[in-house]
Motif scaffolding. Structure first.
Motif, mmCIF file in Angstrom:
data_model
loop_
_atom_site.group_PDB
_atom_site.id
_atom_site.type_symbol
_atom_site.label_atom_id
_atom_site.label_comp_id
_atom_site.label_asym_id
_atom_site.label_seq_id
_atom_site.Cartn_x
_atom_site.Cartn_y
_atom_site.Cartn_z
ATOM 1 N N ILE A 200 0.836 -1.201 0.000
ATOM 2 C CA ILE A 200 0.000 0.000 0.000
ATOM 3 C C ILE A 200 0.869 1.247 0.000
ATOM 4 O O ILE A 200 0.602 2.204 -0.726
ATOM 5 N N ILE B 149 2.023 1.794 -3.524
ATOM 6 C CA ILE B 149 1.007 2.370 -4.413
ATOM 7 C C ILE B 149 0.803 3.841 -4.094
ATOM 8 O O ILE B 149 0.688 4.682 -4.996
ATOM 9 N N ARG B 150 0.816 4.148 -2.829
ATOM 10 C CA ARG B 150 0.572 5.541 -2.472
ATOM 11 C C ARG B 150 1.742 6.423 -2.896
ATOM 12 O O ARG B 150 1.550 7.572 -3.310
ATOM 13 N N VAL C 174 3.071 10.387 -9.323
ATOM 14 C CA VAL C 174 2.396 10.594 -10.592
ATOM 15 C C VAL C 174 1.510 11.830 -10.569
ATOM 16 O O VAL C 174 1.441 12.565 -11.538
ATOM 17 N N THR C 175 0.854 12.080 -9.460
ATOM 18 C CA THR C 175 0.013 13.278 -9.445
ATOM 19 C C THR C 175 0.871 14.519 -9.459
ATOM 20 O O THR C 175 0.533 15.499 -10.110
ATOM 21 N N LEU D 163 -5.050 0.385 -14.393
ATOM 22 C CA LEU D 163 -5.895 1.466 -13.891
ATOM 23 C C LEU D 163 -7.057 1.731 -14.834
ATOM 24 O O LEU D 163 -8.120 2.148 -14.414
ATOM 25 N N ARG E 234 -12.086 1.179 -18.617
ATOM 26 C CA ARG E 234 -12.270 2.028 -19.790
ATOM 27 C C ARG E 234 -11.801 1.349 -21.074
ATOM 28 O O ARG E 234 -11.654 2.000 -22.091
ATOM 29 N N ASP F 297 -7.691 3.602 -23.717
ATOM 30 C CA ASP F 297 -7.317 5.005 -23.901
ATOM 31 C C ASP F 297 -6.641 5.240 -25.248
ATOM 32 O O ASP F 297 -5.646 5.927 -25.324
ATOM 33 N N ALA G 73 -4.557 7.664 -18.685
ATOM 34 C CA ALA G 73 -5.094 6.654 -17.773
ATOM 35 C C ALA G 73 -4.867 7.082 -16.330
ATOM 36 O O ALA G 73 -5.752 6.973 -15.489
ATOM 37 N N VAL G 74 -3.681 7.587 -16.075
ATOM 38 C CA VAL G 74 -3.326 7.880 -14.699
ATOM 39 C C VAL G 74 -3.990 9.155 -14.194
ATOM 40 O O VAL G 74 -4.422 9.222 -13.049
ATOM 41 N N THR G 75 -4.091 10.141 -15.040
ATOM 42 C CA THR G 75 -4.739 11.366 -14.546
ATOM 43 C C THR G 75 -6.220 11.112 -14.325
ATOM 44 O O THR G 75 -6.790 11.617 -13.371
ATOM 45 N N THR G 76 -6.829 10.307 -15.177
ATOM 46 C CA THR G 76 -8.232 9.980 -14.943
ATOM 47 C C THR G 76 -8.361 9.264 -13.611
ATOM 48 O O THR G 76 -9.183 9.623 -12.765
ATOM 49 N N GLU G 77 -7.511 8.263 -13.438
ATOM 50 C CA GLU G 77 -7.606 7.464 -12.219
ATOM 51 C C GLU G 77 -7.209 8.283 -10.997
ATOM 52 O O GLU G 77 -7.837 8.192 -9.957
ATOM 53 N N THR G 78 -6.163 9.078 -11.129
ATOM 54 C CA THR G 78 -5.711 9.796 -9.945
ATOM 55 C C THR G 78 -6.578 11.012 -9.695
ATOM 56 O O THR G 78 -6.539 11.577 -8.615
ATOM 57 N N LEU H 129 -8.227 9.248 -7.416
ATOM 58 C CA LEU H 129 -7.394 9.096 -6.231
ATOM 59 C C LEU H 129 -7.415 10.366 -5.388
ATOM 60 O O LEU H 129 -7.589 10.327 -4.187
ATOM 61 N N ASP H 130 -7.246 11.482 -6.066
ATOM 62 C CA ASP H 130 -7.243 12.742 -5.342
ATOM 63 C C ASP H 130 -8.577 13.004 -4.682
ATOM 64 O O ASP H 130 -8.639 13.602 -3.623
ATOM 65 N N SER I 278 -7.004 6.625 1.709
ATOM 66 C CA SER I 278 -5.967 6.414 0.706
ATOM 67 C C SER I 278 -5.520 4.955 0.694
ATOM 68 O O SER I 278 -5.329 4.359 -0.370
ATOM 69 N N ASP I 279 -5.353 4.385 1.884
ATOM 70 C CA ASP I 279 -4.930 2.995 1.969
ATOM 71 C C ASP I 279 -5.961 2.086 1.324
ATOM 72 O O ASP I 279 -5.619 1.163 0.566
ATOM 73 N N GLN J 125 -8.087 2.791 -0.956
ATOM 74 C CA GLN J 125 -8.054 3.011 -2.390
ATOM 75 C C GLN J 125 -6.909 2.205 -3.018
ATOM 76 O O GLN J 125 -7.090 1.551 -4.047
ATOM 77 N N ALA J 126 -5.746 2.249 -2.373
ATOM 78 C CA ALA J 126 -4.587 1.513 -2.883
ATOM 79 C C ALA J 126 -4.856 0.017 -2.831
ATOM 80 O O ALA J 126 -4.585 -0.720 -3.788
ATOM 81 N N GLN J 127 -5.403 -0.441 -1.725
ATOM 82 C CA GLN J 127 -5.700 -1.862 -1.565
ATOM 83 C C GLN J 127 -6.653 -2.332 -2.658
ATOM 84 O O GLN J 127 -6.515 -3.431 -3.188
ATOM 85 N N ILE K 141 -6.988 -1.190 -5.707
ATOM 86 C CA ILE K 141 -6.274 -1.364 -6.978
ATOM 87 C C ILE K 141 -5.564 -2.724 -6.988
ATOM 88 O O ILE K 141 -5.620 -3.463 -7.961
#
Lengths: 292, 292
Positions: free
Chosen positions: A6, A9-10, A16-17, A136, A140, A198, B15-20, B23-24, B108-109, B111-113, B115
DNA sequence: GCAGATATCTGACTTATGTCAGCTATCTTC
DNA sequence: GAAGATAGCTGACATAAGTCAGATATCTGC
């Protein structure tokens, strides 16, 4: 172990953000707010229908309306009522808009190139990015019926052939498998599907028909980075649906013992083994499935 | 090939900005705007100094001031003038604030778990995320002097030993290498450094001193995912700086022919080979370097 | 052709975020 | 202890983004 996972991932999310904050701001730097830039981008990607844009970007109807007006004011797009439903509106880029869109594309490309240039192992980085993006973005992934002679089809086939070359002891020569006949992969005889994540092709399948009540499944391929996500099932389901809609009741396929995951999947999904039905040099296993 | 690479990176970004984005928004869902939640998080992570928070989050002085006031109003933090400079202010979590911070951490944890749970190959996914995070976060890797008996130190050592076990034909047994003496890795005798990428340890080095004018470099380790980013150089530089500040003029190290990249690096950075200087069973190459 | 549904637009509003100039208290240096 | 630097605060303002209730034009089914 789990708590370490975890944390990793965090950490990834933070990295990444932070970075993609910078990536997104590549949309800035041209004196336009992010929302407006995103809409311009959507139109540039061929999303002309206002409702489609709204849906894709998750925007409020009123907000999008104002953004469109602002882009119109800048002379980057024009809007007009849709031909088949005058309530709907379609947006198109003007010449200036197309240029501006291209400028954003170039910025994004340069940004991506920069990441690659700075890394010691670009291929490993790309592979890792593919894996993460597929994971991720698995919700989609969409499967679209495509032109079997198109650019993306060729991209898929090349990766499929490369995979076979790696798997088969004797290698694989696409030429020996015989020349493709695109008409047999198109309606009304057959069909061809690509799975996109994507915008990147990550899987494909051919339904090769002969105008009879049986057809063949060919070139079922799933990218390394997308294995295990159930994509092969979804591609097969798309091919079977297409077959039914074309009045095809029996499917056949040939495969090789060096592709054991595929063979296991066939057995689990209603396929049964039959005698050899062609003289292709590569396959050594032959399957059939009755539909409907 | 290059343009395909760029397409893949851009797909990754999407992919990551959509997902994050999602996340955010785990920071949301607790009825608090992102900016406020980020500040609460920074304070929870031990960033008490107002200037430090401002710097880390890149906020305007006035804006941060207002956010702090809002958190104070909610009873989540208290602020007070700093003890050694009354112009500066320090923020601390109240009990309610600590609870709220923990709630964000738990979100956050989870959310990570989530994934991880959804992926067929969690270990491969984690490895890929590590690689990407190290690549994107390379500018944010920082090297900190740490306690050689701390939790993070043990984490590093375990991964270092695991690496040696994989590399050496005969495996590696940390016990045979002799028990560690933490005092020799602490000032005034020695020093110990960990490289952190967004909070995750990804490398370490020990400067093991004996109160004499020479010392040893031990356990230089860089995580797989961070190879090639110049981290070993940076760790060695930190160790050499520490050595100089302790009045040490000569460094020694031992290593093994199964670690050829390390040996190549030593040769390139001023180290020269010397005869065996200990009876440790594992090393077969011995190096020395004069400082200053 | 009419009732109800649908697509978009407009106006009025809120919230989050960011910017900037000037204020006050405090520190550092001489 | 005075001059100038520094840290944080306040007020005034600007912009981006989102929300929502109508208004308007058009379509669909009867």
């Amino acid at each position: 172990m789990t708590s370490d996972s975890i944390a990793r991932i965090r950490r990834f999310n933070r990295a990444v953000t932070t970075e993609t904050g910078a990536l997104d701001s590549s949309f800035l730097g041209r004196g336009r707010p992010l929302g407006v830039a995103r809409v311009l981008n959507a139109v540039g990607h061929g999303m002309t229908d206002v409702a489609e844009i709204r849906d894709y970007l998750g925007l409020d109807s009123g907000l999008l309306s104002r953004i469109l007006r602002s882009l119109e004011g800048e002379g980057l797009i024009t809007t007009a009522p849709s031909a088949d439903d005058a309530r709907r509106r379609v947006a198109t880029l003007t010449e200036a808009g197309a240029q501006e869109y291209q400028a954003y594309e170039d910025l994004s490309d340069a940004q991506a190139q920069n990441i690659l240039n700075r890394h010691p192992k670009p291929q490993a980085l790309l592979a890792a990015m593919d894996l993460v993006a597929s994971a991720l973005g698995r919700d989609r992934i969409d499967i679209r019926e495509c032109d079997p002679a198109g650019e993306d089809a060729i991209y898929c086939f090349n990766l499929y052939f490369a995979e076979l070359s790696r798997r088969f002891e004797e290698g694989y020569d696409a030429v020996k498998a015989g020349p493709p006949d695109a008409d047999q992969m198109r309606r009304p005889k057959g069909a061809f599907f690509i799975a996109y994540s994507d915008g990147l092709p990550i899987g494909c399948v051919i339904l090769k028909g002969y105008g009879r009540d049986w057809a063949e499944i060919k070139r079922l391929w799933v990218a390394d980075s997308a294995r295990g996500l159930g994509l092969a099932h979804r591609l097969m389901a798309a091919a079977e649906d297409a077959a039914l809609s074309l009045g095809i009741t029996t499917l056949r396929l040939d495969t090789n013992h060096r592709l054991p995951e595929a063979i296991a999947m066939y057995r689990k999904t209603g396929w049964y083994e039959i005698p050899r039905f062609n003289d292709d040099p590569y396959p050594d296993h032959f399957f059939e499935k009755k539909l409907g």
